[in-house]
Design a protein around this motif. Structure first.
Motif, PDB file in Angstrom:
ATOM      1  N   TYR A 126       0.817  -1.218   0.000  1.00 34.54           N
ATOM      2  CA  TYR A 126       0.000   0.000   0.000  1.00 34.54           C
ATOM      3  C   TYR A 126       0.854   1.272   0.000  1.00 34.54           C
ATOM      4  O   TYR A 126       0.489   2.270   0.605  1.00 34.54           O
ATOM      5  N   ALA A 127       1.958   1.228  -0.679  1.00 33.31           N
ATOM      6  CA  ALA A 127       2.857   2.377  -0.738  1.00 33.31           C
ATOM      7  C   ALA A 127       2.384   3.377  -1.774  1.00 33.31           C
ATOM      8  O   ALA A 127       1.551   3.079  -2.634  1.00 33.31           O
ATOM      9  N   GLN A 128       2.954   4.561  -1.678  1.00 33.02           N
ATOM     10  CA  GLN A 128       2.780   5.573  -2.708  1.00 33.02           C
ATOM     11  C   GLN A 128       4.153   5.920  -3.269  1.00 33.02           C
ATOM     12  O   GLN A 128       5.163   5.861  -2.563  1.00 33.02           O
ATOM     13  N   VAL A 129       4.154   6.281  -4.533  1.00 32.44           N
ATOM     14  CA  VAL A 129       5.363   6.716  -5.215  1.00 32.44           C
ATOM     15  C   VAL A 129       5.262   8.228  -5.384  1.00 32.44           C
ATOM     16  O   VAL A 129       4.226   8.739  -5.824  1.00 32.44           O
ATOM     17  N   ARG A 130       6.317   8.937  -4.990  1.00 32.75           N
ATOM     18  CA  ARG A 130       6.333  10.397  -5.109  1.00 32.75           C
ATOM     19  C   ARG A 130       7.198  10.793  -6.303  1.00 32.75           C
ATOM     20  O   ARG A 130       8.313  10.308  -6.464  1.00 32.75           O
ATOM     21  N   VAL A 131       6.663  11.680  -7.120  1.00 30.27           N
ATOM     22  CA  VAL A 131       7.387  12.222  -8.266  1.00 30.27           C
ATOM     23  C   VAL A 131       7.553  13.716  -8.038  1.00 30.27           C
ATOM     24  O   VAL A 131       6.578  14.418  -7.758  1.00 30.27           O
ATOM     25  N   THR A 132       8.792  14.193  -8.152  1.00 34.92           N
ATOM     26  CA  THR A 132       9.071  15.621  -8.004  1.00 34.92           C
ATOM     27  C   THR A 132       9.873  16.087  -9.206  1.00 34.92           C
ATOM     28  O   THR A 132      10.880  15.477  -9.565  1.00 34.92           O
TER      29      THR A 132
END
Length: 138
Positions: free
Chosen positions: A59-65
């Protein structure tokens, strides 16, 4: 002052196209088009796909910056599986995957990864074409 766009997506393959689309929109909003925009969008897909496939946190999230700072554009993709750092390897001709980091190496001016307190971040840096023509290179 740098311009930054950050968003998160759930760690699932079906959300990879959304990450690519949001990246393309942010780049277009900044006036970045053409080959550079295509390369950054493609590498967003590759790095997000790697995070989705290899992150073992449920249940992770991937962060894009994305950060635009003068002539430099930085793409960062983070996930919470901080101990699994990516490695470049030679994919066999019959392998379906394994070429994402080779693409990153070919298309970015520089790339790397770092461990943060609770995440790992894989980054790719690009120099805008105008800066390259003026002799500035990251």
């Amino acid at each position: 002052m740098p311009s930054t766009e950050t968003f998160r997506i759930p760690k699932h393959r079906r959300h990879v196209p959304a990450a690519r689309q949001r990246t393309a929109k942010a780049l277009a909003d900044w006036g970045i088009t053409g080959e550079l925009a295509d390369s950054v969008a493609l590498l967003t897909s590759e790095l997000v796909t790697n995070a989705v496939l290899h992150c073992r946190v449920t249940y992770a999230q991937v962060r894009v910056t994305l950060t635009l700072n003068g002539p430099d554009l930085l793409l960062e993709v983070s996930d919470p599986d901080r101990d699994r750092l990516p490695r470049l390897h030679d994919a066999a001709p019959d392998e379906e995957g394994g070429r994402g980091l080779a693409l990153v190496t070919a298309l970015a001016d520089a790339w790397g990864c770092r461990q943060e307190p609770y995440t790992k971040c894989v980054w790719a840096q690009f120099t805008l074409a105008e800066a390259r023509q003026d002799g500035v290179r990251a």
